[in-house]
Design a protein around this motif. Structure first.
Motif, PDB file in Angstrom:
ATOM      1  N   MET A 116       0.840  -1.182   0.000  1.00 20.35           N
ATOM      2  CA  MET A 116       0.000   0.000   0.000  1.00 20.35           C
ATOM      3  C   MET A 116       0.884   1.244   0.000  1.00 20.35           C
ATOM      4  SD  MET A 116      -3.186   1.055   0.133  1.00 20.35           S
ATOM      5  CE  MET A 116      -3.972  -0.449   0.703  1.00 20.35           C
TER       6      MET A 116
ATOM      7  N   THR B 247      -1.447   5.319   2.766  1.00 17.57           N
ATOM      8  CA  THR B 247      -2.315   4.810   3.810  1.00 17.57           C
ATOM      9  C   THR B 247      -3.267   5.877   4.333  1.00 17.57           C
ATOM     10  OG1 THR B 247      -0.605   5.290   5.461  1.00 17.57           O
ATOM     11  CG2 THR B 247      -0.657   3.064   4.523  1.00 17.57           C
TER      12      THR B 247
ATOM     13  N   THR C 298     -10.046  -0.381  -0.504  1.00 15.72           N
ATOM     14  CA  THR C 298      -8.994   0.284  -1.263  1.00 15.72           C
ATOM     15  C   THR C 298      -9.289   0.222  -2.753  1.00 15.72           C
ATOM     16  OG1 THR C 298      -7.661  -1.745  -1.331  1.00 15.72           O
ATOM     17  CG2 THR C 298      -7.183  -0.175   0.428  1.00 15.72           C
TER      18      THR C 298
ATOM     19  N   LYS D 243      -5.234   3.843  -2.926  1.00 14.31           N
ATOM     20  CA  LYS D 243      -5.952   4.743  -2.022  1.00 14.31           C
ATOM     21  C   LYS D 243      -6.982   3.995  -1.184  1.00 14.31           C
ATOM     22  CE  LYS D 243      -5.111   8.714  -4.957  1.00 14.31           C
ATOM     23  NZ  LYS D 243      -5.654   9.768  -5.829  1.00 14.31           N
ATOM     24  N   ARG D 244      -7.047   4.382   0.080  1.00 13.71           N
ATOM     25  CA  ARG D 244      -7.955   3.736   1.016  1.00 13.71           C
ATOM     26  C   ARG D 244      -9.113   4.668   1.339  1.00 13.71           C
ATOM     27  NH1 ARG D 244      -5.812   0.642   6.341  1.00 13.71           N
ATOM     28  NH2 ARG D 244      -5.117  -0.738   4.666  1.00 13.71           N
TER      29      ARG D 244
ATOM     30  N   TYR E 293      -7.407  -5.524   0.936  1.00 15.32           N
ATOM     31  CA  TYR E 293      -8.159  -4.574   0.120  1.00 15.32           C
ATOM     32  C   TYR E 293      -9.405  -4.024   0.812  1.00 15.32           C
ATOM     33  CZ  TYR E 293      -5.229  -6.530  -3.564  1.00 15.32           C
ATOM     34  OH  TYR E 293      -4.171  -6.946  -4.320  1.00 15.32           O
TER      35      TYR E 293
END
Length: 262
Positions: free
Chosen positions: A1, A4, A205, A209-210, A245
């Motif tokens: 990732m 975060t 995600t 991008k989360r 994810y």
């Protein structure tokens, strides 16, 4: 990732990548990010509308995103369809598909739906044309406003469909309930709601991008929908193992009917 940072609903216009999302959703077969969510969704839309009890003049899809899978099974059972989304970029994708200029065809999704209906993929072009012909508008929508369509007048409709919308906007149970109430306010008494969402979870995600995803328990979800005037007709779940994810416990499918005197 790589990133975060957590993104919220107001970040969607600048941080949500509709083209990446479309590529993930172009194929109903399981993929590493969403598993079998698409096939679960399409199968349950088919079941809901194949029953023959959900039909009407106008259907509204709330939080359509950059895909049209929500309305394929529904289209033969209504006369007018309105799509809606908060993001201009998503609405642009929808407009491109509607006018035939989008490079993604969604043919695999249409083929999946038609197979469930006992039809051949040779019927795809006819169904595509039929869906396009029923779309009357692609509107800006903000589920957080009591008047979802402040810049457009839209009366209450017979059917509402929605997928993975409220959990992307709500931040707590009170806001989820208010946005659910706003959604139900667009539905005629006795009208039907067919929707999909997440049980539990705090994020999902997309690329690097989360995004926040507010999840509640099964009992909390059912209680909330009953509180805003929905009689639950059917409920189904697809367990999704937690992974990097997303962290939702399951996806749910709900068919409901607005209580006539609500």
């Amino acid at each position: 990732m790589e990133d975060t940072k957590m993104f919220y609903s107001d970040d969607y216009p600048t941080e949500f990548d509709p083209n990446f999302y479309v590529q993930l959703y172009e194929d109903p077969e399981p993929n590493p990010m969403f598993g079998d969510l698409m096939s679960f969704t399409l199968t349950n839309y088919h079941k809901a509308f194949d029953s023959g009890t959900i039909k009407g003049t106008t259907l509204l899809d709330i939080g359509t995103g950059p895909t049209i899978h929500n309305i394929i099974s529904a289209a033969p059972h209504c006369d007018n369809i309105f799509l809606s989304d908060f993001c201009q970029s998503n609405r642009d994708i929808l407009k491109q598909w509607h006018d035939g200029s989008l490079e993604f065809s969604f043919d695999k999704i249409f083929e999946f739906v038609l197979k469930q209906e006992g039809k051949s993929k040779r019927d795809i072009s006819e169904r595509v044309a039929g869906v396009r012909d029923k779309i009357r508008g692609i509107l800006h929508c903000d589920i957080r406003d009591e008047n979802l369509f402040s810049t457009n007048f839209l009366p209450q409709v017979d059917i509402i469909t929605s997928s993975l919308c409220l959990e992307a906007v709500a931040t707590d149970q009170a806001s989820y309930e208010q946005y659910a109430r706003n959604m139900v306010g667009m539905l005629k008494p006795g009208g039907h709601l067919v929707m999909f969402g997440c049980v539990g979870g705090t994020f999902y995600t997309l690329g690097s991008k989360r995004f926040i995803s507010f999840g509640m328990s099964r009992d909390e979800l059912k209680s909330t929908w009953k509180k805003v005037g929905i009689e639950i007709i059917s409920w189904d779940e697809c367990v999704r193992p937690q992974q990097e994810y997303y962290d939702a416990d399951a996806a749910f499918s709900m068919v409901g009917r607005k209580v006539p005197d609500f």
